[in-house]
Design a protein around this motif. Structure first.
Motif, PDB file in Angstrom:
ATOM      1  N   SER A 156       2.236  -6.460   2.251  1.00  0.00           N
ATOM      2  CA  SER A 156       2.562  -6.469   3.676  1.00  0.00           C
ATOM      3  C   SER A 156       1.371  -6.123   4.560  1.00  0.00           C
ATOM      4  O   SER A 156       1.335  -6.484   5.733  1.00  0.00           O
ATOM      5  CB  SER A 156       3.711  -5.485   3.951  1.00  0.00           C
ATOM      6  N   LYS A 157       0.377  -5.420   4.017  1.00  0.00           N
ATOM      7  CA  LYS A 157      -0.762  -4.982   4.825  1.00  0.00           C
ATOM      8  C   LYS A 157      -1.950  -5.937   4.756  1.00  0.00           C
ATOM      9  O   LYS A 157      -2.997  -5.667   5.351  1.00  0.00           O
ATOM     10  CB  LYS A 157      -1.196  -3.578   4.385  1.00  0.00           C
TER      11      LYS A 157
ATOM     12  N   LYS B  26      -4.405  -8.758   5.637  1.00  0.00           N
ATOM     13  CA  LYS B  26      -4.762  -9.474   6.853  1.00  0.00           C
ATOM     14  C   LYS B  26      -5.050 -10.947   6.549  1.00  0.00           C
ATOM     15  O   LYS B  26      -5.412 -11.318   5.446  1.00  0.00           O
ATOM     16  CB  LYS B  26      -5.982  -8.831   7.509  1.00  0.00           C
TER      17      LYS B  26
ATOM     18  N   LYS C 176       5.320  -8.693   1.140  1.00  0.00           N
ATOM     19  CA  LYS C 176       5.721  -9.138   2.477  1.00  0.00           C
ATOM     20  C   LYS C 176       6.631 -10.353   2.423  1.00  0.00           C
ATOM     21  O   LYS C 176       7.550 -10.482   3.243  1.00  0.00           O
ATOM     22  CB  LYS C 176       4.459  -9.468   3.290  1.00  0.00           C
TER      23      LYS C 176
END
Length: 316
Positions: A84-85, A87, A25
């Motif tokens: 990117s995923k 949390k 990310k």
């Protein structure tokens, strides 16, 4: 709570690391191992990989000096790089796993230098909050000057007045494939004369880096009567253009050749859809001071101030 495994980077992790950087990310090409290791003789690497089971979830480009770990002193910026995923609450657990690993390895202090926020429009500040919660202190700030290319340009009237005059001086802008003209004739002599200093990169290092990252590193020169009088070295990432070096000869100073080149590049990369033009910091050698002339010059080119934060965390 999710359990994470932290391990130090080993050369056998080269492919795994780089594949992760390619899809992360909040990574740029500076975190590719080929870029990180061009100056490996100057730093003791202490980069980390953080796994959830067998799956790599984050990496930390870092180096070690005595009993301290830095994110990474050989890079313009650093910080925790994650998928990117991932949390926000998992970033907290990953940070705790890293701090436990530091404690187990007798690390006493962690110095953290995140990437400036404008590099990633989707955000990159998750870890800052969790560092603060664990007692990190803001050790220092640097003023980082950048232009938001998504907004109307705010180049000063005086700069544009000189720019229109300069356009009639028969100056040529050339994208160079070699760094020797700029390094030998402009950058090194001027740094030596003005600051008794040398550029961080040698021209040989820059040539090697460009060979490995041809789409990310560019050299632009301004020539007058076929003679180089100024130049700017560019680091290009997905969203941001960064001027790594900018210098001019005395002849170029009279012609305001650096301004001429900057203004042309600002328009060029705005047309290409880049989000920001990063012109770097304006701090002086004394970390609490700044170069007023440099600040003024960059603001007149349309820059705003985006603070670069540096955190210090004592490991308990």
């Amino acid at each position: 709570m999710t359990k994470y495994t932290v391990k130090k980077y080993h050369k056998s992790d080269y492919k795994t690391w780089n594949e992760f950087i390619g899809q992360a990310k909040n990574a740029t090409f500076l975190f590719h191992r080929d870029f990180m290791e061009y100056h490996q003789d100057r730093f003791e690497d202490f980069s980390l990989l953080i796994f959830e089971g067998e799956k790599l979830k984050a990496v930390l480009p870092a180096n070690k000096k005595e009993n301290s770990v830095y994110s990474h002193q050989g890079l313009t910026y650093g910080g925790l790089v994650f998928s990117s995923k991932l949390k926000g609450e998992k970033v907290e657990s990953i940070l705790d796993s890293i701090l436990i690993f530091f404690n187990e390895n007798q690390i006493e202090t962690f110095y953290y230098k995140p990437i400036p926020s404008f590099y990633f429009p989707e955000g990159n500040n998750e870890i800052d909050f969790f560092l603060f919660k664990r007692g990190a202190v803001l050790e220092r700030k640097e003023m980082n000057l950048a232009i938001n290319l998504q907004l109307p340009l705010q180049i000063s009237k005086s700069k544009m007045k000189h720019f229109r005059r300069i356009e009639n001086l028969d100056l040529d802008i050339v994208e160079e494939q070699h760094f020797s003209p700029f390094w030998n004739k402009i950058l090194e002599p001027r740094l030596l004369e003005k600051f008794d200093a040398k550029p961080v990169h040698t021209k040989e290092e820059m040539a090697w880096l460009k060979q490995n990252f041809p789409q990310n590193i560019r050299q632009y020169s301004v020539c007058q009567n076929d003679e180089i009088i100024a130049g700017i070295t560019i680091f290009e990432t997905q969203n941001v253009i960064k001027s790594q070096y900018a210098a001019t000869s005395k002849q170029g100073e009279e012609a305001r050749a650096v301004d001429f080149l900057f203004i042309n590049l600002i328009h060029k990369y705005k047309r290409k859809g880049k989000l920001f033009f990063d012109m770097g910091i304006v701090n002086s050698d004394n970390e609490k001071e700044y170069d007023l002339g440099l600040l003024t010059q960059k603001q007149e080119l349309g820059c705003s101030v985006y603070n670069q934060d540096f955190y210090k965390l004592d490991i308990k």
